[in-house]
Design an enzyme around this catalytic site. Sequence first.
Site, mmCIF file in Angstrom:
data_model
loop_
_atom_site.group_PDB
_atom_site.id
_atom_site.type_symbol
_atom_site.label_atom_id
_atom_site.label_comp_id
_atom_site.label_asym_id
_atom_site.label_seq_id
_atom_site.Cartn_x
_atom_site.Cartn_y
_atom_site.Cartn_z
ATOM 1 N N GLY A 96 0.827 -1.198 0.000
ATOM 2 C CA GLY A 96 0.000 0.000 0.000
ATOM 3 C C GLY A 96 0.859 1.244 0.000
ATOM 4 O O GLY A 96 1.784 1.360 0.799
ATOM 5 N N GLY A 123 -7.946 -6.083 4.659
ATOM 6 C CA GLY A 123 -9.048 -6.910 4.162
ATOM 7 C C GLY A 123 -10.285 -6.072 3.951
ATOM 8 O O GLY A 123 -10.266 -4.860 4.147
ATOM 9 N N CYS A 153 -6.061 -16.154 0.036
ATOM 10 C CA CYS A 153 -6.132 -15.431 -1.235
ATOM 11 C C CYS A 153 -5.009 -15.880 -2.153
ATOM 12 O O CYS A 153 -3.831 -15.648 -1.883
ATOM 13 C CB CYS A 153 -6.005 -13.925 -0.991
ATOM 14 N N TYR A 211 0.593 -12.397 -7.341
ATOM 15 C CA TYR A 211 1.058 -11.037 -7.609
ATOM 16 C C TYR A 211 1.457 -10.233 -6.380
ATOM 17 O O TYR A 211 2.470 -9.549 -6.378
ATOM 18 C CB TYR A 211 -0.043 -10.264 -8.346
ATOM 19 N N SER A 256 6.646 -8.055 -11.792
ATOM 20 C CA SER A 256 5.683 -9.068 -11.363
ATOM 21 C C SER A 256 5.769 -10.358 -12.181
ATOM 22 O O SER A 256 5.366 -11.413 -11.715
ATOM 23 C CB SER A 256 4.267 -8.494 -11.424
ATOM 24 N N ASP A 258 3.766 -12.553 -17.901
ATOM 25 C CA ASP A 258 3.353 -11.610 -16.853
ATOM 26 C C ASP A 258 2.451 -12.352 -15.883
ATOM 27 O O ASP A 258 1.971 -13.443 -16.180
ATOM 28 C CB ASP A 258 2.661 -10.387 -17.454
ATOM 29 N N ASP A 259 2.235 -11.736 -14.729
ATOM 30 C CA ASP A 259 1.454 -12.455 -13.721
ATOM 31 C C ASP A 259 -0.034 -12.447 -14.041
ATOM 32 O O ASP A 259 -0.721 -13.429 -13.846
ATOM 33 C CB ASP A 259 1.705 -11.847 -12.337
ATOM 34 N N CYS A 314 -13.196 -8.895 -6.702
ATOM 35 C CA CYS A 314 -12.840 -9.407 -5.377
ATOM 36 C C CYS A 314 -13.533 -8.547 -4.327
ATOM 37 O O CYS A 314 -13.466 -7.326 -4.387
ATOM 38 C CB CYS A 314 -11.325 -9.338 -5.173
ATOM 39 N N CYS A 328 -8.762 -19.304 -2.026
ATOM 40 C CA CYS A 328 -9.920 -18.636 -2.617
ATOM 41 C C CYS A 328 -9.634 -18.395 -4.090
ATOM 42 O O CYS A 328 -8.625 -17.794 -4.440
ATOM 43 C CB CYS A 328 -10.197 -17.301 -1.917
ATOM 44 N N CYS A 333 -12.059 -14.898 -7.877
ATOM 45 C CA CYS A 333 -11.882 -13.972 -9.006
ATOM 46 C C CYS A 333 -11.842 -14.721 -10.343
ATOM 47 O O CYS A 333 -12.053 -14.127 -11.395
ATOM 48 C CB CYS A 333 -10.655 -13.083 -8.814
HETATM 49 P P1 5GP Z 1 -3.506 -4.425 -17.312
HETATM 50 O O1 5GP Z 1 -2.830 -4.814 -18.579
HETATM 51 O O2 5GP Z 1 -4.624 -5.359 -16.976
HETATM 52 O O3 5GP Z 1 -3.931 -2.989 -17.336
HETATM 53 O O4 5GP Z 1 -2.446 -4.518 -16.146
HETATM 54 C C1 5GP Z 1 -1.770 -5.727 -15.913
HETATM 55 C C2 5GP Z 1 -0.587 -5.439 -15.052
HETATM 56 O O5 5GP Z 1 -1.055 -4.930 -13.797
HETATM 57 C C3 5GP Z 1 0.237 -6.682 -14.719
HETATM 58 O O6 5GP Z 1 1.591 -6.395 -15.008
HETATM 59 C C4 5GP Z 1 0.071 -6.887 -13.242
HETATM 60 O O7 5GP Z 1 1.311 -7.217 -12.636
HETATM 61 C C5 5GP Z 1 -0.404 -5.576 -12.713
HETATM 62 N N1 5GP Z 1 -1.378 -5.766 -11.623
HETATM 63 C C6 5GP Z 1 -2.132 -6.833 -11.340
HETATM 64 N N2 5GP Z 1 -2.901 -6.615 -10.275
HETATM 65 C C7 5GP Z 1 -2.637 -5.394 -9.849
HETATM 66 C C8 5GP Z 1 -3.115 -4.601 -8.773
HETATM 67 O O8 5GP Z 1 -3.963 -5.005 -7.996
HETATM 68 N N3 5GP Z 1 -2.550 -3.350 -8.640
HETATM 69 C C9 5GP Z 1 -1.600 -2.887 -9.494
HETATM 70 N N4 5GP Z 1 -1.087 -1.679 -9.298
HETATM 71 N N5 5GP Z 1 -1.152 -3.613 -10.527
HETATM 72 C C10 5GP Z 1 -1.661 -4.837 -10.711
HETATM 73 MG MG MG Z 2 3.049 -6.210 -13.444
#
Ligand code: 5GP
Ligand code: MG
Length: 460
Positions: A28, A103, A240, A246, A287, A349-350, A386, A437, A440
């Site tokens: 955060g 949470g 989770c 991630y 990530s 990517d994650d 979520c 869980c 999502c």
């Molecule tokens: P998207 O392409 O969907 O806009 O972004 C995907 C990227 O956002 C991935 O590289 C992933 O690591 C990152 N990501 C995934 N979940 C979160 C999150 O909850 N917060 C942030 N800041 N990045 C996220």
């Molecule tokens: Mg990322």
Amino acid sequence: MCGLFGIFGVKEAANYTYFGLYSLQHRGQESAGIAVYDGKKIREWKNLGLVSEVFNEEILKELPGEVAIGHVRYSTTGSSILQNAQPFCVNFAKKTIAIAHNGNLVNAYQIRCELEEDGHIFQTTMDSEVIVHLIAKNLKKGLVEAITEVMKRVRGAYSILLLYEDNLIAFRDPWGFRPLALGMLNGGYVIASETCAFDLIGAQYLRDVKPGEILIISKDGPKSYYPFKGKKTKFQRSYCIFEFIYFARPDSYIFSKNVYPIRKNLGKNLYKECPLEADFVMPFPDSGNYAAIGYSQASGLPLEFAMIRNHYVGRTFIQPSQKIRDISVKMKLNPVKEILRDKEVVIIDDSLVRGTTSKNRLKSIKEAGAKRIHFLLSCPPIKYPCFFGIDFPSSAELIAGRHSVEEIRKYLDIDTLYYLSIEGLLDAVGDLRDKVCLACFTGEYPVEVDFSFRKDIAEV
Ligand code: 5GP
Ligand code: MG
């Protein structure tokens, strides 16, 4: 999403908390705060900003004491204002209680309405405040009983730290959505969302605070209470899984497992499910790094870092016109043309959430000269929001909520798009497979969500 740190029986508690929060900053970045008990009263300091921006030596000097809790916040419910920063302190019956919460509750709005009818006055829009009011209401029955009342009443995700006089108290929802670990330092105790906070300060990881446990650390030592034990109600363990995919740091143990090898397993399983021929594998850093290592080791394809990250990029506050938005994507990650030109690449990517950042990044890979692009994600399509603390938007904004994999591939304008299967994901977490869980991905929420309450506290 939030990070918690607590400490008991250690001199300079606020300084240790500062370092603990520093290592939890990834959980955060919106606000940071510390509350400390100086032997007579609770003092606190919090503000919007990063830990390093909110605190300095002078401020920490004004926070003496040996018991403290701290919090870094990423707002999921409640808007981004100072009022909603934590720890959150309330005074009642000449006593002060400070709370730090990670949470999301799914019935906070309902309880809040009931309490307001009873005359309780709320200061913030956070669901955490509901917990404090419930404790205050029941405290004359005793601390354990008051927390037990809370745990019986609230539903959803909560890993919580309380500071109440010289007690450090931790409790965790019976589903276990968010992590919380207990450690030892210089004969005292520490509690943190992730064990990476222990490593930094030289604390020893003892165990997790258990789902459904109330842990009270006082001068009589730690004591545990299990209000749901022996009860008929069974709670499905719901760790989770996105913490592994991630959110958590790879050096941390969460839910008593180290994150790094699990992320590597995700990459190995991606290779099992989607073996590709290519010139090399690369992650979208940071990530995607660990799954990319797993894919490279399983496939024998070389690993390259063809996207370079600028580590000094914070949030961009410039209002985004399209031109500026393009610049801000490139500011964080820049492709290495020399490595990518005329190459066939597997990019790992994650996760894909809205799809917008990934589209821009993939476009820049293409512009750097890559011949063929295979984009692999180390989790299944995220289709459902979520309600337990991860900041996913509504299904309408989640790209996989409305589009098929083939439609997304076309939108991203790439040769292959592959998502890890649920089985591949579960295999990677080993014996936790029945305890995670997956809502999502599946839409099967382990706790009943009353959707009428989701319009919820943020808008009150
Ligand atoms: P998207 O392409 O969907 O806009 O972004 C995907 C990227 O956002 C991935 O590289 C992933 O690591 C990152 N990501 C995934 N979940 C979160 C999150 O909850 N917060 C942030 N800041 N990045 C996220
Ligand atoms: Mg990322």
